[in-house]
Each structure stands twice: as C-alpha cells, then as structure tokens.
Design a protein around this motif. Structure first.
Motif, short mmCIF file in Angstrom:
data_model
loop_
_atom_site.label_atom_id
_atom_site.label_comp_id
_atom_site.label_asym_id
_atom_site.label_seq_id
_atom_site.Cartn_x
_atom_site.Cartn_y
_atom_site.Cartn_z
N PHE A 80 -7.87 5.75 -0.60
CA PHE A 80 -7.24 5.24 -1.81
C PHE A 80 -8.27 4.94 -2.89
CE2 PHE A 80 -3.40 3.19 0.47
CZ PHE A 80 -2.82 4.43 0.61
N TYR A 81 -9.48 4.60 -2.49
CA TYR A 81 -10.48 4.18 -3.47
C TYR A 81 -11.35 5.34 -3.97
CZ TYR A 81 -13.94 1.34 -5.84
OH TYR A 81 -14.76 0.79 -6.78
N CYS A 82 -11.95 6.09 -3.06
CA CYS A 82 -12.90 7.13 -3.49
C CYS A 82 -12.36 8.55 -3.33
CB CYS A 82 -14.22 6.99 -2.74
SG CYS A 82 -14.12 7.44 -0.99
N HIS A 83 -11.16 8.70 -2.76
CA HIS A 83 -10.46 9.99 -2.61
C HIS A 83 -11.15 10.95 -1.65
CE1 HIS A 83 -7.91 8.53 -5.76
NE2 HIS A 83 -8.97 8.35 -6.54
N THR A 84 -12.00 10.43 -0.76
CA THR A 84 -12.61 11.24 0.28
C THR A 84 -11.55 11.54 1.34
OG1 THR A 84 -14.74 10.15 -0.05
CG2 THR A 84 -14.42 11.26 2.06
N GLU A 116 -7.15 7.73 7.53
CA GLU A 116 -6.77 6.34 7.29
C GLU A 116 -6.55 6.11 5.80
OE1 GLU A 116 -6.37 4.19 9.80
OE2 GLU A 116 -6.94 5.76 11.22
N ARG A 117 -6.21 4.90 5.43
CA ARG A 117 -6.03 4.58 4.01
C ARG A 117 -7.37 4.50 3.27
NH1 ARG A 117 -1.41 2.04 6.10
NH2 ARG A 117 0.41 2.55 4.83
N PHE A 118 -8.40 4.07 3.98
CA PHE A 118 -9.73 3.93 3.39
C PHE A 118 -10.74 4.58 4.31
CE2 PHE A 118 -7.19 0.28 2.11
CZ PHE A 118 -7.22 0.43 0.74
N CYS A 119 -11.79 5.16 3.73
CA CYS A 119 -12.80 5.83 4.55
C CYS A 119 -13.73 4.84 5.24
CB CYS A 119 -13.58 6.84 3.73
SG CYS A 119 -14.45 6.16 2.32
N ASP A 120 -13.91 3.63 4.64
CA ASP A 120 -14.74 2.61 5.28
C ASP A 120 -14.38 1.23 4.72
OD1 ASP A 120 -15.99 2.46 2.78
OD2 ASP A 120 -17.76 3.57 3.44
N ALA A 121 -15.01 0.21 5.26
CA ALA A 121 -14.72 -1.17 4.85
C ALA A 121 -15.13 -1.43 3.41
CB ALA A 121 -15.41 -2.15 5.79
N ASP A 122 -16.18 -0.76 2.94
CA ASP A 122 -16.61 -0.96 1.56
C ASP A 122 -15.54 -0.50 0.57
OD1 ASP A 122 -19.06 -2.07 2.27
OD2 ASP A 122 -20.07 -0.12 2.29
N CYS A 123 -14.96 0.66 0.82
CA CYS A 123 -13.90 1.15 -0.06
C CYS A 123 -12.69 0.23 0.00
CB CYS A 123 -13.50 2.57 0.31
SG CYS A 123 -14.65 3.82 -0.31
N ARG A 124 -12.34 -0.24 1.20
CA ARG A 124 -11.22 -1.16 1.35
C ARG A 124 -11.46 -2.43 0.55
NH1 ARG A 124 -11.60 -3.44 6.60
NH2 ARG A 124 -12.92 -4.89 5.46
N ASP A 125 -12.66 -3.00 0.68
CA ASP A 125 -12.99 -4.23 -0.03
C ASP A 125 -12.98 -4.03 -1.54
OD1 ASP A 125 -13.25 -5.41 2.44
OD2 ASP A 125 -15.46 -5.39 2.42
N ASP A 126 -13.52 -2.90 -2.01
CA ASP A 126 -13.54 -2.61 -3.44
C ASP A 126 -12.11 -2.43 -3.97
OD1 ASP A 126 -16.28 -2.78 -3.47
OD2 ASP A 126 -16.60 -0.61 -3.38
N LEU A 145 0.83 -1.19 0.00
CA LEU A 145 0.00 0.00 0.00
C LEU A 145 0.87 1.24 0.00
CD1 LEU A 145 -2.68 -1.01 2.64
CD2 LEU A 145 -2.91 -1.03 0.17
N PRO A 146 0.48 2.24 -0.78
CA PRO A 146 1.23 3.49 -0.77
C PRO A 146 1.08 4.20 0.58
CG PRO A 146 -0.63 3.58 -2.30
CD PRO A 146 -0.60 2.23 -1.71
N PRO A 147 1.93 5.15 0.87
CA PRO A 147 1.84 5.85 2.16
C PRO A 147 0.53 6.63 2.29
CG PRO A 147 3.39 6.93 0.70
CD PRO A 147 2.99 5.65 0.03
N LEU A 148 0.20 6.95 3.52
CA LEU A 148 -1.02 7.73 3.77
C LEU A 148 -0.95 9.07 3.06
CD1 LEU A 148 -1.47 7.08 7.59
CD2 LEU A 148 -2.76 6.06 5.72
N THR A 149 -2.06 9.46 2.45
CA THR A 149 -2.10 10.71 1.70
C THR A 149 -3.12 11.70 2.27
OG1 THR A 149 -3.80 9.86 0.21
CG2 THR A 149 -1.49 9.53 -0.44
#
Length: 67
Positions: free
Chosen positions: A35-39, A43-53, A27-31
């Motif tokens: 990573f998925y929806c750019h919200t 964290e790396r993902f805003c929720d579990a759905d984005c992480r799973d996708d 995984l790239p560093p925290l931005t």
C-alpha cells in the motif's frame, strides 16, 4: 463509594474508547502490491517500515480532517 473524580475518569475512558473505535483505519483489499511503496507482495505491506509510514500518513490525514 465513587466520587466525582472517579465518575469523570470513567466517563473519559468511555469517551476515549468510543473515539478510538471510530478512528480505526479501514484497509483496502489486498492488491498484490504494498500500500505504501507499491512493491509486489502477497501482504498489505512489504515490511514494517512501510506499514509504519502508511499508518503515520493516515494519522496525519485524520488529524487534518478533525481540524
């Protein structure tokens, strides 16, 4: 005493473990954004759905590379 089937199973497990170790995504560093929806998020993902996708897309990419 181990027979040929046991030996083959042991070799298959070792091979699978080696392949899974190579397949772990990097995984790239925290931005500050998902990573998925750019919200914006801390964290790396805003929720579990984005992480799973994201993980699903990465698996598809890896499968395409492998052929």
């Amino acid at each position: 005493m181990a027979d040929n089937v046991d030996d083959a199973n042991n070799m298959a497990e070792l091979h699978l473990a080696a392949e899974l170790a190579k397949a772990k995504p990097v995984l790239p560093p925290l931005t500050g954004h998902c990573f998925y929806c750019h919200t914006p998020t801390t964290e790396r993902f805003c929720d579990a759905d984005c992480r799973d996708d994201y993980e699903r897309e990465q698996r598809k990419i890896m499968m395409r590379k492998r052929g």
